[in-house]
Design an enzyme around this catalytic site. Structure first.
Site, PDB file in Angstrom:
ATOM      1  N   TYR A   1      -4.656   2.823   4.984  1.00 29.14           N
ATOM      2  CA  TYR A   1      -4.120   1.921   5.823  1.00 29.14           C
ATOM      3  C   TYR A   1      -2.729   2.025   6.240  1.00 29.14           C
ATOM      4  O   TYR A   1      -2.043   1.670   5.290  1.00 29.14           O
ATOM      5  CB  TYR A   1      -4.429   0.595   5.165  1.00 29.14           C
ATOM      6  CG  TYR A   1      -4.041  -0.913   6.230  1.00 29.14           C
ATOM      7  CD1 TYR A   1      -4.108  -0.599   7.428  1.00 29.14           C
ATOM      8  CD2 TYR A   1      -3.429  -1.812   5.623  1.00 29.14           C
ATOM      9  CE1 TYR A   1      -3.715  -1.780   8.198  1.00 29.14           C
ATOM     10  CE2 TYR A   1      -3.195  -2.859   6.114  1.00 29.14           C
ATOM     11  CZ  TYR A   1      -3.313  -3.029   7.550  1.00 29.14           C
ATOM     12  OH  TYR A   1      -2.795  -3.896   8.335  1.00 29.14           O
TER      13      TYR A   1
ATOM     14  N   ASN B   1      -3.278   3.039  12.852  1.00 31.31           N
ATOM     15  CA  ASN B   1      -2.314   2.059  13.687  1.00 31.31           C
ATOM     16  C   ASN B   1      -1.596   2.662  14.896  1.00 31.31           C
ATOM     17  O   ASN B   1      -0.415   2.565  15.082  1.00 31.31           O
ATOM     18  CB  ASN B   1      -1.340   1.414  12.668  1.00 31.31           C
ATOM     19  CG  ASN B   1      -1.787  -0.183  12.525  1.00 31.31           C
ATOM     20  OD1 ASN B   1      -2.320  -0.792  13.322  1.00 31.31           O
ATOM     21  ND2 ASN B   1      -1.681  -0.429  11.232  1.00 31.31           N
TER      22      ASN B   1
ATOM     23  N   ASP C   1      -7.416   2.956   9.421  1.00 33.70           N
ATOM     24  CA  ASP C   1      -6.567   2.283  10.229  1.00 33.70           C
ATOM     25  C   ASP C   1      -5.229   3.203  10.335  1.00 33.70           C
ATOM     26  O   ASP C   1      -4.416   2.595   9.563  1.00 33.70           O
ATOM     27  CB  ASP C   1      -6.486   0.754  10.075  1.00 33.70           C
ATOM     28  CG  ASP C   1      -5.652   0.204  11.081  1.00 33.70           C
ATOM     29  OD1 ASP C   1      -5.320   0.855  12.337  1.00 33.70           O
ATOM     30  OD2 ASP C   1      -5.237  -1.043  11.057  1.00 33.70           O
TER      31      ASP C   1
ATOM     32  N   GLU D   1      -7.553  -3.011   4.694  1.00 27.34           N
ATOM     33  CA  GLU D   1      -6.851  -4.410   4.766  1.00 27.34           C
ATOM     34  C   GLU D   1      -8.172  -5.251   3.982  1.00 27.34           C
ATOM     35  O   GLU D   1      -8.699  -6.274   4.579  1.00 27.34           O
ATOM     36  CB  GLU D   1      -6.931  -4.743   6.253  1.00 27.34           C
ATOM     37  CG  GLU D   1      -5.857  -5.806   6.373  1.00 27.34           C
ATOM     38  CD  GLU D   1      -5.512  -6.200   8.027  1.00 27.34           C
ATOM     39  OE1 GLU D   1      -4.579  -6.854   8.131  1.00 27.34           O
ATOM     40  OE2 GLU D   1      -6.066  -5.309   9.178  1.00 27.34           O
TER      41      GLU D   1
ATOM     42  N   ASP E   1     -11.826  -7.514  13.916  1.00 28.22           N
ATOM     43  CA  ASP E   1     -11.489  -7.220  15.051  1.00 28.22           C
ATOM     44  C   ASP E   1     -11.399  -5.750  15.240  1.00 28.22           C
ATOM     45  O   ASP E   1     -11.326  -4.945  15.940  1.00 28.22           O
ATOM     46  CB  ASP E   1      -9.761  -7.490  15.125  1.00 28.22           C
ATOM     47  CG  ASP E   1      -8.920  -7.381  14.190  1.00 28.22           C
ATOM     48  OD1 ASP E   1      -9.459  -6.764  12.920  1.00 28.22           O
ATOM     49  OD2 ASP E   1      -7.807  -7.369  14.013  1.00 28.22           O
TER      50      ASP E   1
END
Length: 260
Positions: A115, A156, A154, A36, A251
């Site tokens: 990602y 997710n 990530d 990201e 985050d």
């Protein structure tokens, strides 16, 4: 060798906060995989003379993107921005043009910064996310025919109930649907090893992402959705795996593995 992964949620924002410089100074990673990035190479003011930079940008400006930074002392055989071998297009766009995979070939293994697409709050991207998982698994297994694979980033998804603070409240919500969890389990069933669980077993309260709401990070109400997965042949080479929640700026926090 220490390899780090970090979803920076915008490389320019992390740099402007001073946290990227703090991170590099503190950890000096041999290899750093970013997700990201939300920027193209040259759009971020990065001064890292000891590193080579490899970027995989999204076609859409300020969106998604991955990168890998490698110390100059480490020989690189090849860098690629692969397209998965199937059409992955939905109403939001083409997943293969969102800069989601950056692959480096080293002498003894591949390193991939990935990602994985978010299925979205209304699960409107869940089906194409399922297709992504299958296509990406096929890609890494094909690479594995040549040499071992390390992929990180990530993903997710929280794999198991111990990987998020409030599993009961999040069953069937994005990031914790049966389909997404099965997608991650498929990597493990195919022989890839979750390095954090290899080292730490069923240790609780270990998270890599926190919502901005209700001081979730301060209270450690989070999710473990960032992973290092490695080929089974590398199992005995992994000497450590860590999550680094003290690092601010995003985050997500960085995660790392150490290989002998």
């Amino acid at each position: 060798m220490q390899i780090f992964s970090w979803n920076v949620n915008g490389i320019r924002a992390v740099i402007n906060k001073g946290e990227f410089a703090n991170f590099i100074k503190r950890y000096q990673p041999d290899i750093l995989c970013l997700q990201e990035t939300k920027a193209k190479q040259g759009q971020a003011e990065i001064d890292l003379p000891d590193y080579e930079e490899y970027w995989c940008d999204a076609d859409k400006p300020g969106y998604a993107g991955t990168a890998i930074f490698v110390k100059n002392s480490i020989p690189i055989l090849n860098f690629s921005r692969p397209f998965l071998e199937r059409e992955l297009v939905d109403k939001y766009g083409d997943l293969t043009h969102e800069g989601r995979i950056a692959t480096l070939e080293l002498d003894k293994f591949y390193v991939i910064s990935v990602y994985v697409p978010n299925s979205k709050g209304d699960l409107s991207r869940l089906e194409i996310r399922r297709q992504w998982d299958k296509a990406f698994l096929a890609y890494v297994k094909e690479l594995e025919k040549t040499k071992p694979v390390i992929f990180c980033g990530d993903l997710n998804v929280a794999h198991r109930e111990i990987d998020l603070a409030n599993p009961k409240q999040n069953i069937d919500k994005h990031g914790f649907t049966n389909e997404e969890r099965a997608g991650l389990q498929a990597y493990i069933d195919a022989g890839f090893i979750d390095t954090f669980r290899l080292i730490h077993g069923d240790e609780l309260n270990q998270y890599s992402w926190w919502s901005h709401w209700a001081h979730a990070r301060d209270r450690n109400v989070g999710w473990r959705i960032d992973y290092f997965l490695v080929s089974a042949s590398l199992k005995n080479k992994i000497t450590d795996a860590q999550i680094h929640p003290a690092q601010q700026g995003s985050d997500h926090c960085p995660i790392s593995i150490t290989l002998k």
